[in-house]
Design an enzyme around this catalytic site. Structure first.
Site, PDB file in Angstrom:
ATOM      1  N   GLU A  87      21.702  41.428  45.935  1.00 56.05           N
ATOM      2  CA  GLU A  87      22.509  41.772  44.757  1.00 56.05           C
ATOM      3  C   GLU A  87      21.658  42.600  43.794  1.00 56.05           C
ATOM      4  O   GLU A  87      20.491  42.271  43.531  1.00 56.05           O
ATOM      5  CB  GLU A  87      23.008  40.523  44.040  1.00 56.05           C
ATOM      6  CG  GLU A  87      23.902  40.901  42.845  1.00 56.05           C
ATOM      7  CD  GLU A  87      24.360  39.714  42.022  1.00 56.05           C
ATOM      8  OE1 GLU A  87      25.309  39.034  42.451  1.00 56.05           O
ATOM      9  OE2 GLU A  87      23.763  39.462  40.947  1.00 56.05           O
TER      10      GLU A  87
ATOM     11  N   ASP B  21      37.265  24.414  43.455  1.00 57.34           N
ATOM     12  CA  ASP B  21      36.808  25.683  44.012  1.00 57.34           C
ATOM     13  C   ASP B  21      37.244  25.843  45.461  1.00 57.34           C
ATOM     14  O   ASP B  21      37.567  26.949  45.895  1.00 57.34           O
ATOM     15  CB  ASP B  21      35.283  25.813  43.894  1.00 57.34           C
ATOM     16  CG  ASP B  21      34.857  27.223  44.266  1.00 57.34           C
ATOM     17  OD1 ASP B  21      35.372  28.167  43.634  1.00 57.34           O
ATOM     18  OD2 ASP B  21      34.084  27.392  45.215  1.00 57.34           O
TER      19      ASP B  21
HETATM   20  P1  FAD Z   1      38.810  32.521  40.341  1.00 55.15           P
HETATM   21  O1  FAD Z   1      38.665  32.249  41.798  1.00 55.15           O
HETATM   22  O2  FAD Z   1      40.041  33.192  39.907  1.00 55.15           O
HETATM   23  O3  FAD Z   1      38.642  31.125  39.615  1.00 55.15           O
HETATM   24  C1  FAD Z   1      38.778  31.000  38.217  1.00 55.15           C
HETATM   25  C2  FAD Z   1      39.170  29.571  37.899  1.00 55.15           C
HETATM   26  O4  FAD Z   1      40.475  29.289  38.337  1.00 55.15           O
HETATM   27  C3  FAD Z   1      38.299  28.519  38.575  1.00 55.15           C
HETATM   28  O5  FAD Z   1      38.166  27.405  37.733  1.00 55.15           O
HETATM   29  C4  FAD Z   1      39.063  28.138  39.799  1.00 55.15           C
HETATM   30  O6  FAD Z   1      38.657  26.846  40.228  1.00 55.15           O
HETATM   31  C5  FAD Z   1      40.473  28.203  39.255  1.00 55.15           C
HETATM   32  N1  FAD Z   1      41.421  28.547  40.323  1.00 55.15           N
HETATM   33  C6  FAD Z   1      41.721  29.774  40.768  1.00 55.15           C
HETATM   34  N2  FAD Z   1      42.631  29.705  41.774  1.00 55.15           N
HETATM   35  C7  FAD Z   1      42.877  28.393  41.950  1.00 55.15           C
HETATM   36  C8  FAD Z   1      43.723  27.654  42.828  1.00 55.15           C
HETATM   37  N3  FAD Z   1      44.492  28.253  43.730  1.00 55.15           N
HETATM   38  N4  FAD Z   1      43.734  26.295  42.734  1.00 55.15           N
HETATM   39  C9  FAD Z   1      42.962  25.664  41.848  1.00 55.15           C
HETATM   40  N5  FAD Z   1      42.154  26.297  40.978  1.00 55.15           N
HETATM   41  C10 FAD Z   1      42.109  27.636  41.021  1.00 55.15           C
HETATM   42  N6  FAD Z   1      31.014  37.885  36.881  1.00 55.15           N
HETATM   43  C11 FAD Z   1      31.052  39.147  36.360  1.00 55.15           C
HETATM   44  O7  FAD Z   1      31.541  39.332  35.227  1.00 55.15           O
HETATM   45  N7  FAD Z   1      30.548  40.234  37.037  1.00 55.15           N
HETATM   46  C12 FAD Z   1      30.013  40.114  38.296  1.00 55.15           C
HETATM   47  O8  FAD Z   1      29.587  41.103  38.899  1.00 55.15           O
HETATM   48  C13 FAD Z   1      29.949  38.803  38.882  1.00 55.15           C
HETATM   49  N8  FAD Z   1      29.451  38.615  40.130  1.00 55.15           N
HETATM   50  C14 FAD Z   1      29.472  37.377  40.695  1.00 55.15           C
HETATM   51  C15 FAD Z   1      29.011  37.224  42.022  1.00 55.15           C
HETATM   52  C16 FAD Z   1      29.017  35.971  42.623  1.00 55.15           C
HETATM   53  C17 FAD Z   1      28.522  35.835  44.059  1.00 55.15           C
HETATM   54  C18 FAD Z   1      29.483  34.833  41.894  1.00 55.15           C
HETATM   55  C19 FAD Z   1      29.474  33.483  42.549  1.00 55.15           C
HETATM   56  C20 FAD Z   1      29.949  34.968  40.593  1.00 55.15           C
HETATM   57  C21 FAD Z   1      29.958  36.244  39.970  1.00 55.15           C
HETATM   58  N9  FAD Z   1      30.458  36.430  38.682  1.00 55.15           N
HETATM   59  C22 FAD Z   1      30.481  37.700  38.124  1.00 55.15           C
HETATM   60  C23 FAD Z   1      30.943  35.300  37.876  1.00 55.15           C
HETATM   61  C24 FAD Z   1      32.474  35.045  38.054  1.00 55.15           C
HETATM   62  O9  FAD Z   1      33.231  36.160  37.676  1.00 55.15           O
HETATM   63  C25 FAD Z   1      32.819  33.896  37.171  1.00 55.15           C
HETATM   64  O10 FAD Z   1      32.163  32.760  37.654  1.00 55.15           O
HETATM   65  C26 FAD Z   1      34.280  33.543  36.903  1.00 55.15           C
HETATM   66  O11 FAD Z   1      34.293  32.416  36.039  1.00 55.15           O
HETATM   67  C27 FAD Z   1      35.101  33.072  38.096  1.00 55.15           C
HETATM   68  O12 FAD Z   1      35.378  34.063  38.928  1.00 55.15           O
HETATM   69  P2  FAD Z   1      36.144  33.719  40.314  1.00 55.15           P
HETATM   70  O13 FAD Z   1      36.137  34.982  41.055  1.00 55.15           O
HETATM   71  O14 FAD Z   1      35.621  32.530  40.952  1.00 55.15           O
HETATM   72  O15 FAD Z   1      37.614  33.394  39.749  1.00 55.15           O
END
Ligand code: FAD
Length: 336
Positions: free
Chosen positions: A41, A202
């Site tokens: 990354e 998650d």
């Molecule tokens: P989602 O999957 O949409 O989840 C958001 C919330 O909704 C969670 O609490 C999840 O449990 C809940 N949720 C969603 N769908 C459901 C469902 N069907 N049932 C129950 N609960 C649900 N952030 C940045 O700003 N820029 C980056 O470049 C960046 N890179 C990252 C790279 C990695 C590998 C990781 C692990 C994280 C990164 N992040 C980045 C952080 C990330 O954007 C945040 O952690 C954000 O809070 C959650 O994103 P997500 O894609 O998991 O969202």
């Protein structure tokens, strides 16, 4: 801590002394298809100096022949331009395959479609679809009224934009067959700290992302193999079949461990911090951190991880020393 221009950094081939590897697996006999994936990354630098240093870092990381490198995207689209610039630079000036991170929080659907089109027009075929975090400290924050709410919706949107481009143009269909669109998503071994979600939440979110069209997942940092292995086991039980790549932070800098751990809501183990802090000599501390991280990598690979994604913070030396200590390196390219 070294940077891209540290002439004293040992070459990739000279790194064998960096950790006692006698207890670590020898992977030299593995066929290319059986070797674990390696990826890194990177983040778009905010200064000219950072940009200059990154050229050296990209060159150094290229020597390890990673399967891909991912480029972060600032919260609320803050780095929209610089992320695209770095991804284009990687595409056009290196042999690396870039994955562009993309977030959707705080952005309208129409704007997100336009951003996706920009990346696709620039030749980007791989994305890490994220919801992103709401702006920190903004107490009266509300989701964008015309925006997407979850990463799963962004995965669907990416698939929909690609399908629409293919419906418009047979040329795009052919390009899509030659270079298929791939979409990765995030996973959280200890639940998502930022949203207060548990690991079970998650796993549900991960299953929804898979149904939306996600191809594989990359995890948030963690410091103990059982957290990652439990996430994978629970995800498999729930019906998640996509590969889940562990995200690994080289533990060479105790301050960074604490800072990043705090942001991710995953506290580094005190005994690891104590071991690092007890060593005054920076080189010896670096070796201690590489060896500790190598043990974590060995444990997740032994537990079935398909590869590792290394959080580099734009520094190649800890990442490359970790690969050397674990006998990991990408698949050599055939000579032309
Ligand atoms: P989602 O999957 O949409 O989840 C958001 C919330 O909704 C969670 O609490 C999840 O449990 C809940 N949720 C969603 N769908 C459901 C469902 N069907 N049932 C129950 N609960 C649900 N952030 C940045 O700003 N820029 C980056 O470049 C960046 N890179 C990252 C790279 C990695 C590998 C990781 C692990 C994280 C990164 N992040 C980045 C952080 C990330 O954007 C945040 O952690 C954000 O809070 C959650 O994103 P997500 O894609 O998991 O969202």
């Amino acid at each position: 801590m070294t940077d891209a221009h540290d002439a004293t950094a040992p070459s990739h081939a000279d790194r064998s002394h960096l950790a006692d590897r006698s207890h670590l697996a020898d992977r030299s006999h593995l066929a290319p298809a059986d070797r674990p994936t390696v990826s890194f990354e990177l983040f778009p630098p905010a200064t000219n100096d950072g940009e200059r240093r990154l050229v050296g870092t990209l060159h150094a990381l290229e020597q390890a022949r990673p399967d891909f490198v991912s480029v972060t995207y600032g919260a609320s689209g803050r780095t929209r331009v610089t992320t695209r610039r770095l991804v284009s630079q990687i595409l056009h000036t290196t042999s690396l395959t870039p994955i562009a991170h993309l977030t959707c929080v705080d952005t309208s659907r129409a704007e997100t479609v336009a951003i996706v089109e920009e990346f696709l027009d620039a030749g980007v075929r791989s994305f890490l679809a994220l919801r992103g975090d709401p702006p920190a400290g903004q107490v009266d924050w509300h989701p964008h009224p015309q925006g997407l709410h979850t990463a799963a919706e962004l995965v669907e949107l990416l698939r929909a934009v690609e399908a629409e481009r293919c419906a418009r143009s047979q040329a795009q269909v052919v390009r899509g067959l030659v270079k298929p669109l791939s979409v990765a998503v995030a996973a959280f071994p200890r639940g998502n700290h930022a949203t207060g979600g548990t690991r079970a939440d998650d796993v549900r979110a991960l299953l929804t992302k898979q149904h939306a069209g996600a191809d594989f997942a990359i995890t948030q940092i963690f410091f103990d193999a059982p957290s990652y292995l439990a996430l994978v086991a629970e995800a498999r039980t729930a019906g998640v079949t996509i590969p889940i790549i562990p995200g690994i932070l080289p533990a060479t800098d105790p301050d960074r461990l604490t800072r990043v751990g705090h942001l991710a809501g995953v506290d580094p183990p005190q005994d690891l911090l104590d071991r690092l802090s007890a060593v005054d000599d920076p080189e010896a501390r670096h070796r201690t951190g590489v060896a500790a991280t190598a043990d974590l990598v060995e444990a997740v690979l032994a537990g079935g991880a398909p590869g590792i994604h290394v959080y580099t913070f734009n520094q190649h030396r800890p990442a490359l020393d970790l690969l050397a200590a674990t006998h990991l390196g990408g698949v050599p390219r055939p000579r032309s």
